[in-house]
Scaffold this motif. Structure first.
Motif, PDB file in Angstrom:
ATOM      1  N   PHE A 286      45.587  47.663  43.440  1.00  0.00           N
ATOM      2  CA  PHE A 286      45.459  48.600  42.342  1.00  0.00           C
ATOM      3  C   PHE A 286      45.676  50.002  42.900  1.00  0.00           C
ATOM      4  O   PHE A 286      45.058  50.388  43.880  1.00  0.00           O
ATOM      5  CB  PHE A 286      44.056  48.499  41.730  1.00  0.00           C
ATOM      6  N   PRO A 287      46.578  50.789  42.310  1.00  0.00           N
ATOM      7  CA  PRO A 287      46.874  52.108  42.876  1.00  0.00           C
ATOM      8  C   PRO A 287      45.652  53.028  42.826  1.00  0.00           C
ATOM      9  O   PRO A 287      44.841  52.952  41.897  1.00  0.00           O
ATOM     10  CB  PRO A 287      48.002  52.629  41.978  1.00  0.00           C
ATOM     11  N   ARG A 288      45.547  53.906  43.828  1.00  0.00           N
ATOM     12  CA  ARG A 288      44.412  54.817  43.902  1.00  0.00           C
ATOM     13  C   ARG A 288      44.845  56.282  43.911  1.00  0.00           C
ATOM     14  O   ARG A 288      44.012  57.182  43.994  1.00  0.00           O
ATOM     15  CB  ARG A 288      43.562  54.489  45.133  1.00  0.00           C
TER      16      ARG A 288
ATOM     17  N   PRO B 274      39.950  50.468  50.574  1.00  0.00           N
ATOM     18  CA  PRO B 274      40.488  50.190  51.915  1.00  0.00           C
ATOM     19  C   PRO B 274      39.671  49.201  52.729  1.00  0.00           C
ATOM     20  O   PRO B 274      40.236  48.311  53.388  1.00  0.00           O
ATOM     21  CB  PRO B 274      40.515  51.574  52.569  1.00  0.00           C
ATOM     22  N   GLU B 275      38.338  49.326  52.720  1.00  0.00           N
ATOM     23  CA  GLU B 275      37.541  48.420  53.550  1.00  0.00           C
ATOM     24  C   GLU B 275      37.620  46.983  53.050  1.00  0.00           C
ATOM     25  O   GLU B 275      37.597  46.027  53.841  1.00  0.00           O
ATOM     26  CB  GLU B 275      36.089  48.889  53.605  1.00  0.00           C
ATOM     27  N   ARG B 276      37.742  46.797  51.738  1.00  0.00           N
ATOM     28  CA  ARG B 276      37.863  45.449  51.202  1.00  0.00           C
ATOM     29  C   ARG B 276      39.261  44.892  51.423  1.00  0.00           C
ATOM     30  O   ARG B 276      39.430  43.683  51.623  1.00  0.00           O
ATOM     31  CB  ARG B 276      37.507  45.440  49.716  1.00  0.00           C
ATOM     32  N   VAL B 277      40.258  45.757  51.400  1.00  0.00           N
ATOM     33  CA  VAL B 277      41.625  45.304  51.658  1.00  0.00           C
ATOM     34  C   VAL B 277      41.740  44.752  53.073  1.00  0.00           C
ATOM     35  O   VAL B 277      42.372  43.720  53.304  1.00  0.00           O
ATOM     36  CB  VAL B 277      42.624  46.451  51.430  1.00  0.00           C
ATOM     37  N   ARG B 278      41.128  45.424  54.032  1.00  0.00           N
ATOM     38  CA  ARG B 278      41.176  44.912  55.413  1.00  0.00           C
ATOM     39  C   ARG B 278      40.570  43.518  55.497  1.00  0.00           C
ATOM     40  O   ARG B 278      41.116  42.628  56.166  1.00  0.00           O
ATOM     41  CB  ARG B 278      40.449  45.880  56.346  1.00  0.00           C
TER      42      ARG B 278
ATOM     43  N   ARG C  89      50.803  35.482  35.732  1.00  0.00           N
ATOM     44  CA  ARG C  89      50.352  35.231  37.094  1.00  0.00           C
ATOM     45  C   ARG C  89      48.821  35.208  37.103  1.00  0.00           C
ATOM     46  O   ARG C  89      48.182  36.195  36.751  1.00  0.00           O
ATOM     47  CB  ARG C  89      50.847  36.321  38.027  1.00  0.00           C
ATOM     48  N   PRO C  90      48.197  34.101  37.528  1.00  0.00           N
ATOM     49  CA  PRO C  90      46.729  34.027  37.525  1.00  0.00           C
ATOM     50  C   PRO C  90      46.144  34.758  38.733  1.00  0.00           C
ATOM     51  O   PRO C  90      46.455  34.444  39.875  1.00  0.00           O
ATOM     52  CB  PRO C  90      46.458  32.527  37.612  1.00  0.00           C
ATOM     53  N   CYS C  91      45.282  35.732  38.487  1.00  0.00           N
ATOM     54  CA  CYS C  91      44.815  36.624  39.548  1.00  0.00           C
ATOM     55  C   CYS C  91      43.291  36.728  39.568  1.00  0.00           C
ATOM     56  O   CYS C  91      42.666  36.945  38.524  1.00  0.00           O
ATOM     57  CB  CYS C  91      45.381  38.030  39.356  1.00  0.00           C
ATOM     58  N   LEU C  92      42.713  36.618  40.759  1.00  0.00           N
ATOM     59  CA  LEU C  92      41.337  37.017  40.978  1.00  0.00           C
ATOM     60  C   LEU C  92      41.341  38.465  41.449  1.00  0.00           C
ATOM     61  O   LEU C  92      42.352  38.943  41.982  1.00  0.00           O
ATOM     62  CB  LEU C  92      40.670  36.116  42.013  1.00  0.00           C
ATOM     63  N   PRO C  93      40.248  39.201  41.304  1.00  0.00           N
ATOM     64  CA  PRO C  93      40.269  40.625  41.666  1.00  0.00           C
ATOM     65  C   PRO C  93      40.630  40.906  43.113  1.00  0.00           C
ATOM     66  O   PRO C  93      41.206  41.957  43.410  1.00  0.00           O
ATOM     67  CB  PRO C  93      38.832  41.080  41.347  1.00  0.00           C
ATOM     68  N   ASP C  94      40.311  39.990  44.031  1.00  0.00           N
ATOM     69  CA  ASP C  94      40.633  40.215  45.442  1.00  0.00           C
ATOM     70  C   ASP C  94      41.997  39.661  45.822  1.00  0.00           C
ATOM     71  O   ASP C  94      42.380  39.682  46.993  1.00  0.00           O
ATOM     72  CB  ASP C  94      39.543  39.631  46.342  1.00  0.00           C
ATOM     73  N   MET C  95      42.754  39.153  44.859  1.00  0.00           N
ATOM     74  CA  MET C  95      44.098  38.614  45.081  1.00  0.00           C
ATOM     75  C   MET C  95      44.100  37.411  46.031  1.00  0.00           C
ATOM     76  O   MET C  95      45.117  37.094  46.654  1.00  0.00           O
ATOM     77  CB  MET C  95      45.068  39.687  45.601  1.00  0.00           C
ATOM     78  N   LEU C  96      42.966  36.723  46.124  1.00  0.00           N
ATOM     79  CA  LEU C  96      42.852  35.474  46.874  1.00  0.00           C
ATOM     80  C   LEU C  96      42.641  34.331  45.884  1.00  0.00           C
ATOM     81  O   LEU C  96      42.005  34.517  44.848  1.00  0.00           O
ATOM     82  CB  LEU C  96      41.681  35.522  47.848  1.00  0.00           C
TER      83      LEU C  96
END
Length: 413
Positions: free
Chosen positions: A59-61, A100-104, A352-359
């Protein structure tokens, strides 16, 4: 009454792959779908087995960009204002997971799946005799300005640290690989990715392999799933009901039709997308899938023609089609590559089926014995179908999972 060890609900690339892996471990498997093999979400995509996609779609920031998105001014994203009450809470969770910390954390979680994605496809493609559908050579991300090229090169440098093979291209480098494109500033060539020239045909080839090995491919309504007093799972199929000791939900954006009535509150969202096929003018040839990064669409060479795929549309899942992004991007795409007439009567639409963390969610349902989940693969259902199917089959048959399944558990939210 028919019976099986496992019933897999949904015959897209994810469901067919899971069925094959369970079958290979000795299970008697039935595969059920209402529309036919690969006819829903798996039918329309860019055809990429995205071995280099370690960084999730975020999600853009950037505040300036967010304002443009809010005004529907950027072609890579479009939303229905009327759908905001329904999709807004999910978008907020998506924004939080893009910190950023969650993306890592999420990069490390998706890495084992991505790193095994191509090798798992290669094994099934060889078994299915579908090698003619696979194209090597990677894909190219094009940039039209020095500023966006610099961002693209920066992203590539992050990925090179994971051992990926990536080339930075100037204008002449792009032209050498794609001589029929109009000039651009430069691009990034991700060479580890493979492409499928007919994604629906790949699902069909996998399903044919499944049937040839004794699997049962049936028409039926997954929403009829219920649990018998003895713990087995029952579903209505053609020519009568079917019961199985275990059931696997691989219904993509429709998975909530199963887990919702059972009391699970899983934050599944969806990003709708569109595609259209075109002929090429005067013998022009597109050699690689091409992402026009500045305008948010992708061109991919397919059996049917050149496929233009759109970015994300945020709307109610089953709302009528609004292919605005195809209409906006088509003129730009025609200036980039000599597209001729449209080959489809209207743009195809999917979700496209998506969870918030894209996993994805891959593993057991926490409160129902014998119920398993394998859905939420976001933009990478084609990429991850076989690898998530292998992981699921390992867990369901008591084998040691070949990668750690913890990041994909259903109760992580």
């Amino acid at each position: 009454m028919k019976s099986a060890d496992v019933v897999v609900l949904g015959a897209g690339i994810v469901g067919v792959s899971a069925a094959l892996h369970l079958q290979a471990r000795g299970r008697n498997v039935a595969l059920i779908d209402r529309a036919g093999v690969g006819q829903e979400t798996s039918f329309g995509n860019a055809g990429l087995i995205e071995r280099s996609s370690l960084i999730p779609y975020l999600f853009p920031r950037d505040p300036a960009k967010l304002i443009k998105y809010a005004l529907n001014l950027l072609p890579e994203a479009h939303y229905h204002f009327s759908a905001l009450p329904a999709v807004g809470p999910w978008l907020l969770r998506y924004w939080r997971e893009s910190a950023p910390e969650r993306v890592r954390r999420n990069i490390e979680a998706r890495r084992p799946l991505i790193e095994h994605s191509l090798s798992e496809h290669e094994a099934l493609i060889q078994q299915a005799g579908a090698g003619e559908l696979l194209r090597r050579g990677g894909w190219i991300k094009l940039h039209r300005s020095e500023e966006t090229l610099a961002h693209g090169v920066s992203d590539a440098e992050r990925l090179r640290a994971y051992g990926l093979h990536i080339d930075t291209l100037n204008s002449s480098g792009v032209a050498a690989l794609e001589p029929d494109l109009a000039p651009v500033t430069g691009g990034v060539h991700y060479r580890d990715t493979a492409a499928i020239v007919d994604p629906a045909a790949l699902s069909k080839a996998y399903a044919d392999l499944f049937v040839s090995r004794g699997g049962h491919l049936l028409s039926g309504d997954a929403r009829s799933l219920s649990q018998e007093p003895d713990g087995r799972w029952r579903v209505a199929a053609e020519n009568g009901p079917l019961v199985a000791g275990a059931a696997v939900v691989t219904l993509g954006p429709w998975s909530d039709a199963i887990y919702g009535p059972l009391g699970y509150r899983i934050p599944l969202g969806w990003k709708r997308g569109y595609h259209m096929h075109y002929a090429a003018k005067d013998g022009a040839k597109l050699n690689h899938p091409i992402l026009d990064a500045d305008f948010g669409y992708l061109l991919a060479p397919m059996r049917r023609g050149v496929r233009l795929t759109s970015g994300a549309e945020f709307a109610r899942r089953d709302a009528p089609p609004t292919p605005v992004q195809i209409e906006v991007c088509e003129p730009t795409a025609r200036r980039l590559f000599p597209l001729a007439e449209r080959l489809d009567p209207e743009p195809w639409r999917g979700a496209r089926p998506c969870l918030p963390d894209m996993l994805p969610i891959v593993g057991p349902a926490p409160r129902h014995r014998g119920l398993w989940f394998d859905f939420g693969h976001a933009h990478h259902g084609l990429t991850l179908g076989p690898v998530s199917g292998r992981l699921l089959a390992d867990m369901m048959t008591g084998e040691q999972p070949f990668i750690d399944p913890t990041p994909y558990r259903a109760d992580r939210f």
